[in-house]
Design a protein around this motif. Sequence first.
Motif, PDB file in Angstrom:
ATOM      1  N   ARG A 149      34.303  40.293  47.579  1.00  0.00           N
ATOM      2  CA  ARG A 149      34.088  40.009  46.457  1.00  0.00           C
ATOM      3  C   ARG A 149      32.471  40.639  46.574  1.00  0.00           C
ATOM      4  NH1 ARG A 149      35.005  35.671  43.588  1.00  0.00           N
ATOM      5  NH2 ARG A 149      36.359  34.688  45.191  1.00  0.00           N
ATOM      6  N   PHE A 150      31.990  40.830  45.201  1.00  0.00           N
ATOM      7  CA  PHE A 150      30.734  42.071  45.561  1.00  0.00           C
ATOM      8  C   PHE A 150      30.549  40.608  43.930  1.00  0.00           C
ATOM      9  CE2 PHE A 150      33.440  45.057  46.527  1.00  0.00           C
ATOM     10  CZ  PHE A 150      32.576  45.603  47.164  1.00  0.00           C
ATOM     11  N   VAL A 151      29.609  39.830  44.667  1.00  0.00           N
ATOM     12  CA  VAL A 151      28.851  39.042  43.580  1.00  0.00           C
ATOM     13  C   VAL A 151      27.388  40.170  43.224  1.00  0.00           C
ATOM     14  CG1 VAL A 151      27.665  36.677  43.370  1.00  0.00           C
ATOM     15  CG2 VAL A 151      30.078  37.715  44.327  1.00  0.00           C
ATOM     16  N   GLU A 152      27.210  40.048  42.173  1.00  0.00           N
ATOM     17  CA  GLU A 152      25.882  39.920  41.846  1.00  0.00           C
ATOM     18  C   GLU A 152      24.766  39.530  42.897  1.00  0.00           C
ATOM     19  OE1 GLU A 152      24.358  38.636  37.837  1.00  0.00           O
ATOM     20  OE2 GLU A 152      22.183  40.349  38.068  1.00  0.00           O
ATOM     21  N   TRP A 194      24.931  43.982  44.925  1.00  0.00           N
ATOM     22  CA  TRP A 194      25.914  43.096  45.208  1.00  0.00           C
ATOM     23  C   TRP A 194      25.002  41.974  46.679  1.00  0.00           C
ATOM     24  CZ3 TRP A 194      28.267  47.975  44.270  1.00  0.00           C
ATOM     25  CH2 TRP A 194      28.713  47.749  42.978  1.00  0.00           C
ATOM     26  N   TRP A 242      30.777  39.145  49.567  1.00  0.00           N
ATOM     27  CA  TRP A 242      31.386  38.272  50.463  1.00  0.00           C
ATOM     28  C   TRP A 242      32.852  38.271  51.017  1.00  0.00           C
ATOM     29  CZ3 TRP A 242      31.365  33.118  46.577  1.00  0.00           C
ATOM     30  CH2 TRP A 242      30.136  32.950  46.363  1.00  0.00           C
TER      31      TRP A 242
END
Lengths: 323, 736
Positions: A120-123, A138, A141
């Motif tokens: 995942r690419f989380v801000e 990002w 994850w």
Amino acid sequence: MTSDEAHMNPARSFQGLILTLQSYWARQGCVILQPYDMEMGAGTFHPATTLRALGPRSWRAAYVQPSRRPKDGRYGENPNRLQHYYQFQVILKPNPPNIQDLYVKSLEAIGIDTSVHDIRFVEDDWESPTLGAWGLGWECWCDGMEVSQFTYFQQVAGFEVAPVAGELTYGLERLAMYLQGVESIYDLNFNGLEGDRKVTYGEIFKQAEQEYSRHNFEYADTEMLFRHFRDAEAACRKYLAEGEPKAGANDRRHLMAQPAYDQAIKASHIFNLLDARGVISVTERQSYILRVRELAKACGAAWLKTEGGGVALDPSNAAALQP
Amino acid sequence: MPDLFLELFSEEIPARMQRRAAEDLKKLVTDALVERGFLYEGAKAFATPRRLTLNVVGLPVKGQDVREERKGPRVGAPDAAVQGFLKSAGLTSLDQAKIEKDPKKGEFYVALIERPGRPTEEVLAEIIPQIVKTFPWPKSMRWGAASREPGSLRWVRPLQSIVCTFGPETEEPVVVPVQIDGLAAGDVTYGHRFMAPGAIKVRRFDDYAPALERAKVVLDADRRKDIILHDARDLAFAQGLELVEDEGLLEEVAGLVEWPVVLMGSFEEAFLAIPPEVIRATIRANQKCFVLRDPKTGGLANKFLLTSNLVAKDGGKTIVGGNERVVRARLSDAKFFWETDQKVRLEERLEKLKTIVFHEQIGTQYQRVERIAALARELAPIAGAEPAQAERAARLAKADLVTEMVGEFPELQGLMGRYYASIQKEPASVSAAIEDHYKPLGPSDRVPTDPVSVAVALADKIDTLVAFWVIDEKPTGSKDPYALRRAALGVIRLVLENNLRMTLGENFSLAISNLQDPQNPGEFVVHRSGSQTPPGQYPAVSGSHKSLRAAGDVAASVVPDLLSFFADRLKVYLRDQGARHDLIDAVFALEGQDDLLMIVRRVEALGRFLDTEDGKNLLAGFRRAANILRIEEKKDGRAYDAAPNRSLIQERGQPEEQVLLQVLEDASSQARDYVKREDFEGAMRALAALRPAVDTFFDKVTVNAEDSELRENRLRLLNALRDATRTVADFSRIEG
């Protein structure tokens, strides 16, 4: 991979992980550099990132950078925290349109199968007050664990980054712990071998963590460090002034941007040590950060007047590159 | 009628920005269309982590044809006027214009301008790039090779591709020729990053949404939320557990996945020894996972729910395993913090507050705690608390700021202090006050009722307000960075909802005197930072120095200003409760009103009084008196504020004015007595007794009598009536 090479497997060997990442990014056209020979808090401080991000030239590099965070030392007692650890740093300038795919493939290269792992690419926007730098991006994850930082540099040393560089930073120990399935950094298998030939991360670094924690928190000579901070600051200013193009000279290039920047790196690390020693008050902290930032900015400005900063590409524009 | 379909496909958009961005896209596109005369039947926008999608249905094929007549100069006008007319009307010669006659102006030229409506897709190709280039992202960026050039396209993260089609349901739609900085719209999008990354050809929304669904993308954020919520509840139910619902987390998580798959993980039961709020904060903030409640114990269960973005080949085993590792590591940290924090008593932590600057001009947290403790001690009797307990609670109230746990989870401030205080066996009221002194945090937050909590909560807020007033950092317009309006509202609610008697001015002065420099009584400590350093120089290493202001000056200017700020906040508060703003003004217009509870009681009594017949008539009588006075005082250029001449009235006055004088004297003195006893209803009842006398007076007595002595005395009588009403309120502020 043949069975003889099992010890090179990034899922079993810390150095195998490094070598796999290096070989993957070499295939993407990166120059594979070695660590910078100075103490620094993060791979971003390496001139191959900070300085090379500035100016119009294209640039692709990857390297391991030992990173020193004096305050994070835990005397070797915390299984997740170190005052010295490794970052794997990739910089692609300008960022290619498929940089996210390249990143995901690098994870596949080290054995993270995207059909069973949740990527995942989380801000997470990045900012370095000491470098006068920021970017958007990002934290990446893998199964809920942050394994990399992904940043599109927008500004470095107070200058717009044009073209924009994409920066990837892998936290190697954390990644390796997940791949090897161990609960403590010190249990990481460093060389991938088993039995008596196995070397663990703890065998190499645990003693250092204990010694440096003592040094960083208790014994580092603060009077000397304050003096070194001032010296580095003065040296940086001096090299910047001496390297400036002389009035009326034909050569408009700056001649000592990199030696000056070394002193900025040094000042930053000394500040981190003083901070760990607890001798810098909250109000002073801000002013020290500001002092390092001013050095970084001045070095960035000088770099932009060098060949590496793009001057040779269009000498007539050298003046326009000044802030 | 044709529909517009638009998809902006990008790298991962921050979850917190998606919903707003979809709404902005809809509004910007439809507004731009309407502005150009293109009406539509409906529009809907969607967002996923990787796309903003807009569907606008029922648009015209082209814009309306425009026929317009434009009046030109008269026939025979100078050439310059004629040329100007031709140019503006787009004509090449006067032969193309008509000549019309007007009886007044004679003959003049008229141009007939006909503009056919433009094809909708042409207009869209113009509007959309403009909107994309100026899109209101909270933060945007440049990227790639194009960012070599200044002014290159900005988007929240790199914009990868655009689909934009236009056409009626029955035909093959066309690709709208949208061009944005080298990015051309097409008819191809992509599915889920890992499960269906291939290209998808899109014709219109009706085939797009199901195609995405097949490609493992749930387009609608609300549907993703529903799926997560229902799956989470089901998984919990299957284990005999209950989901601890969390709307904020749900919204965020729905913005982190295109295809939500909820999975359950667990952690060691030993971690349940940590306070549940800590477990929840850890798992929520770092892992974006939900926690579960065990109805059998009433506490948390050792399970959590994560939302992945993948239908994993191994059924999610690896993903759960990875998440459990991280949760375990985080909870180990939390447990370590929880245990080590308990080894140091809260009072031993105070020293460390000296290193934390609260505000560079106000000083450290330590100094602040000292002031709050002193003030809480003073305020304790008002709240009905034991002064020593209030002081103790105030002294410990901020100690948890330097615990490991609050360092890691700032949102647990207060709560952790309460836990640690209970563990070190502080009295229950003291422990509770450590958590509750931050309250109320807003108009709907709970107001503490325990006297110790109330005293510390008041002291905390009053100290903050006074300190920021002293350094002249007041809220302006929409800017209130230190939440001072909220602090004032907190004081108001604490006082009113606990029925406390407190004179604000006095306590503000007390708080101001606490800000004085202990070494120089009568002088004020105001820290100034060294931030205004001239360019090229570095601020001194030692940071800040003190400058002193005389305390008396400060109190004299700060107290009235802060009181008027409170008056405004109270008005807002009472208005929200449905009170009439004019009645609030009528009470505030009286001198020295700084007892919040009394102000409110007075406003309430006044409202009830004015609802009665007596009240209405007395108000009418007051107005009549005030009007006459205003006119006559203006005419004569003097005030009639002396007391009425009693002997004159008795000798030569009419019986009605004799009665009024007597009734006025009785009613005023009774009203004053009632006010003294804080019985505002009683005061108003006393004033109501004036009504028959006032009515008869106006019926029978001519104020503007021939006899100037009588006239003056009657005006003084009216003035006495006006004054009498001021014992309860300034009636001149009452409207309606």
